[in-house]
Each structure stands twice: as C-alpha cells, then as structure tokens.
Enzyme design. Structure first.
Site, PDB file in Angstrom:
ATOM      1  CB  ALA A 241      40.369  -9.019   3.147  1.00 37.62           C
ATOM      2  N   PRO A 243      45.852 -11.202   0.481  1.00 39.31           N
ATOM      3  CG  PRO A 243      48.314 -11.321   0.510  1.00 39.31           C
ATOM      4  CD  PRO A 243      46.826 -10.817  -0.315  1.00 39.31           C
ATOM      5  CG  ASP A 309      43.220  -4.077  -4.622  1.00 43.41           C
ATOM      6  OD1 ASP A 309      43.335  -3.513  -5.586  1.00 43.41           O
ATOM      7  OD2 ASP A 309      44.053  -4.682  -4.045  1.00 43.41           O
ATOM      8  CB  CYS A 362      47.207  -4.101  -9.481  1.00 39.22           C
ATOM      9  SG  CYS A 362      46.544  -5.494 -10.038  1.00 39.22           S
TER      10      CYS A 362
END
Length: 581
Positions: A241, A243, A309, A362
């Site tokens: 999570a 920032p 993520d 990413c």
C-alpha cells in the site's frame, strides 16, 4: 534598288526587335526571371538527389576491432556515436541488400555483429549497461528500443488526482487556475485526473494539497485501481500500500464504505501511508504491517478484491529514477520474480471464491509480468484471466523468444512511455471461480500410482518401493517415533518366571500344559511379577482338579478366620427401667 531595299528591310527588322524589347512590361520581365530561378533550383535538386542516392546506396562499413581499439585512445564525440547508431539501424531495415561483405573471402557479415555493435553504442550513448539494452532488444526490437530509450530520458507530465471525497474535479481545476497553474484534463478514460504543464508555485505545497483536495499520482498508477473496480461495502486488500496513493483511490471509489486493508512490509513506509490517509479524509482503511507472503495462511478466503502492486525492478519508470540504468541487472530481475510469485500465490489464497485480484508492476520486463501470471495459472487451476476493462494499452505477450504462454494473457494490458506518454506499466486481472482442493489432486495421484502398479503386476513383478507413493516427511518421522517407543516397551517387559510344579497336579508336563491354557487378568499386563490366572472353567481335567482344590483351600481358610463377626445386640432400656421400678 534591290540592295537598297534589302538593306532597308534589315534595318527595319532590328528596329522591330528593339521596339519589342522596349515594349515589354515590367511584370513580364519578372516572370522570366522567376522561370530562370525555378529552372536553376530544379537542376540543383536533381544534382543533390543523385548525390544522396550515391551516398546512401553505398554499403555501410561496420568498424572492425582494430578501428575500435584506435577509438579507445581518443574521446569519441556523441554525435559520431549517434550517427553510427542511425547507420546501423538503416542497414537493419533492409539487411540482405545493405549488409557488408568482408574481403577477401566476400563473406557477408552476420546480423549478430550489427546487433552487438548497436547495443554497445546505445549503451554508451544513453548511459545504460549493455545487458539491459539487450533485454530491451528482446522485448521491442532495435528500432522500438531506440524510441523507448529516448522517451525514458524525457520527463513525464505531472499528474494529480482529484479527491472526490472532498471536492469535485471542476472546482479543483478552477481553484488551481486562479493560482496561475496551466492544466488540462488527463484523458477521456479518467474522470479524476488533471495534467499540469507548468505552475508558478510548488504543486505539493498549495493550500488545496494540504487540505486533501488532490493527490500527486502518476497516470499509469490509476489503471490498476480502475481495473480492480471496487464496489461499495466490500472487503478489499492492498498488499503493497505505501505510500497510500492507490489505497486512497480505492476508498474514494468505495465512498468510504466497507473496509480496506492497507498492508506493507516496512513499518517506516507506513508512516507516509497514515499521513496521506488522514489528509485525504479516508475513514474506512485499516493500516497493517505484515509479510504479504503469509497473508494467504492467516487470512484464507477473506477478501472480495485484492490489489497487488508487486515490488519490481522499475524498468518502466526510468524517467523518474535515472540510476536504474546502471543499478539493475538480470540477477536483480530474477530475484524479484521469485518474490512476485510468492506474493501472487499468497494473494490468491486470501481471495474469496468469486473475487477478483489485480496484479500490476511498473516494469516492462516479460519475466516479471507474463511469466509470473502464467506461473499462477499453472499452479492454481481455479483461476482465470479476465478483461481489465481498459480500452487502451497494448495486449500482453503470449509468446516470448522460445517460450509460449497461456492465450488468455492477451487480455492483460501493457503501457509504454513512447506510445502512451506514461510510465511503463503492466496490469492483469484475475478471477477466482472455485476453491482449490489440494487433497483431491493427491488422491488422484495415489489412485494413478495404484492403477499403474496393478497393471504392471499382471505381466511382471514390480518393485514395491517404486510402486508406493512417496510419503510426507512428517508422517515418516511419526512412524519412526512410534516404532522406537514400541521397542522401548518391549525392552522394559521382563520375562515371566516359571512356576514351581505342585505335588497335587502331578508331572511337570501337565503344569506346562496348564500354563499354556491359562487366561491371565489383563490388569496385570503392566505390573511387575507373575500374572494372576483368572478362574475360568476349561475342558482340561487337570485344570478342573486344580481349581477345585484351590476352592477347597479358600473355604477352609475362611472357616478358620474370624471374617464373620456378629453385631452386638442392642440393650433394651425400657425393660431395665421397668425392673428397677
């Protein structure tokens, strides 16, 4: 006269020409000059074209090792390296016709020679390590790799996300325009994004930012949350999570209903998460600090939606961190792949049946994206890839070099800086449609091994050790412990002492027969000493006689003993009182 007439005619013709020249208008003379200039330009252009054809059609000479060694002694300007990169790319567009032949054998140069030279030149020109450039070649190709590298050197536009928990995007845009900020809506696919071109004040220090009206967030990081599509009053988990940008966007879409778990491994990173959640007015989030690889065991089938993520190499965000060019290697990529597979497996175990999970990175590396998702599809047969719901982006790879992946990976989405003008990103949406039962697969394996053993046993003798399925290490340890305990018990048991032959029963052989037929009391199994025989009638005459004799002895002992004691009589007090009176 004739001569005079002829001379006169000649003089008249000359006068007519001079008169015609003098009669020309100024515009006619200018048009003639323009025609002459245009003709001269045409001749110059044709000459230049012939010269260009002669130079471009000439075979490009690839530098040899000796020529490259000479370059080590001097400083090669970047313009020369750039020209060599362009020339090699020009050769690769029509390689068969433009490649060089080596004298004196006239052997043509291989494509590998050009690719290796191109990788070294691009790595030197743009500041990469050569193995990363080769990785980009495998992913894109030479021409697209150059576009990707050049776009990674240009910064991405600054993007903010309007916090609809406190303000509308229209009101936020008008407030920032009054402060002199030049902005536009992000894209048609986003209803909360604003793209900022320039600002006279820092965007991260405005009163609107401090009041929680917007969040600084890249355009590509909005895509995983849009693919997750959280609904009201659901239980959602954000496994990485910090920032807090994606977590706050999830709470924003849920309108502060339900429950959002904001988890991260590092406690220091969660400080920024807590600060952003308080600033943005999020009230349905629970901040936790746990190892994401353990959530599948501690919270099994607990969440409706999960966002992962995953930590990655960051090869898609080089424009934000130029140190990635020299700090990332293929070994780092392999290490992150192992962690990503563990996190994805744990997340799928924590997901409810019928729930959805979004996996994003990413990075543009295939090893961290399609290969990880394909591993999850092979490990968990109860999941499938579904459409992300994003109408832009390029589809994921279904083949990479010699590898072939599941066809459903075409439903995943890839985003590139040279195509979409945003950071490199990968998004995959996974649906869990059934509960994974590991026991059923084990039983099927056992049945399969039994069937193979039976079939082999019909024709030939089979090795039992090979036919048996392998046991778990835990069950083997337990079996070994039980066997050792049984051995200890056997050692502790003392052998029974032989009883002396009695005079009443007769010979020693009869006594041995009696012992063999006797039944002992089970309560004496764990006691020391001899066992007490149970008085059970048997058909053996010797045993019957011995039992009768023992019964007679017991009766005699009872008669001799004072076992039966009579109670004292009760004194009649009434008779005593009457006699005395």
């Amino acid at each position: 006269n004739d001569e005079f007439d002829g001379d006169g005619d000649g003089e008249n013709t000359d006068n007519d020409d001079s008169d015609s020249d003098g009669d020309e208008m100024e515009i006619e003379r200018q048009s003639k000059l323009l025609d002459q200039e245009m003709e001269q330009e045409r001749l110059d252009a044709e000459e230049e074209m012939q010269r260009t054809i002669a130079t471009k059609t000439s075979v490009y000479h690839l530098p040899t090792e000796e020529e490259l060694k000479d370059e080590e002694d001097r400083v090669v300007p970047p313009s020369e390296i750039k020209q060599r990169v362009d020339d090699i790319l020009h050769v690769l567009t029509d390689f068969k016709a433009r490649r060089e032949t080596v004298q004196p054998d006239n052997t043509p140069r291989s494509r590998v020679d050009y690719i290796n030279r191109l990788a070294l030149d691009m790595a030197e020109l743009y500041g990469y390590i050569p193995e990363l450039v080769n990785l980009f070649f495998d992913t894109f190709g030479p021409h697209e790799t150059l576009e990707y590298i050049e776009s990674s050197d240009t910064p991405r536009p600054l993007v903010i996300r309007a916090n609809t928990l406190k303000v509308r995007r229209k009101d936020l845009a008008s407030a920032l325009l009054k402060r002199g900020v030049n902005l536009d809506p992000l894209a048609p696919w986003s209803k909360v994004g604003l793209k900022i071109y320039d600002s006279p004040i820092p965007i991260g220090a405005t009163p609107e930012y401090l009041s929680g009206h917007y969040m600084l967030q890249s355009a590509s990081s909005l895509c995983p949350v849009l693919a997750l599509n959280p609904q009201l009053r659901e239980k959602v988990l954000d496994m990485s999570a910090a920032p807090g940008g994606k977590t706050s966007y999830i709470s924003q879409l849920m309108r502060n209903t339900g429950l959002v778990y904001a988890n991260d491994l590092k406690r220091d990173r969660q400080k920024a998460t807590i600060g952003n959640l308080h600033r943005l007015g999020v009230t349905n989030a629970l901040v936790t600090q746990m190892d994401g690889r353990l959530l599948g065991k501690t919270h099994k089938n607990a969440f409706d939606r999960i966002l992962l993520d995953a930590p990655c190499s960051g090869l898609g965000v080089i424009s934000r961190d130029q140190s990635i060019k020299v700090s990332r290697t293929l070994e780092d990529v392999k290490k992150t792949v192992v962690l990503q597979k563990e996190l994805l497996s744990s997340g799928l175990q924590a997901l409810k049946v019928g729930g959805t999970m979004v996996y994003s990175t990413c990075s543009i590396c295939v090893h961290e994206n399609e290969e990880v998702v394909d591993y999850a599809l092979s490990k968990f047969p109860n999941i499938r890839i579904v459409d992300c719901g994003l109408n832009f982006g390029k589809p994921g790879f279904t083949r990479y070099q010699h590898k072939r992946y599941h066809p459903s990976l075409a439903l995943t989405r890839r985003f590139y800086p040279h195509v979409h003008n945003m950071d490199g990103f990968f998004v995959a949406k996974i649906e869990k449609f059934d509960e994974f039962k590991a026991s059923s697969s084990k039983e099927e394996d056992k049945e399969a091994t039994k069937g193979e053993a039976d079939n082999d046993g019909e024709g030939e003798t089979v090795n039992n050790d090979a036919a048996k399925p392998k046991q778990n290490v835990v069950t083997q340890d337990r079996n070994d412990k039980t066997k050792s305990n049984e051995r200890k018990k056997k050692k502790k048991k003392r052998p029974l002492k032989p009883r002396k032959p009695s005079l009443e029963t007769g010979d020693k052989d009869d006594i041995d027969d009696e012992k063999s037929n006797q039944k002992f009391n089970p309560r004496d199994a764990n006691k020391r000493g001899t066992k007490r025989p149970m008085n059970i009638k048997t058909k053996d005459k010797s045993l019957a006689s011995t039992n009768n004799n023992k019964a007679a002895d017991i009766a005699k002992k009872k008669q001799k003993s004072n076992a039966k004691v009579t109670k004292p009589r009760r004194r009649n007090f009434t008779s005593d009182i009457g006699g005395s009176s």
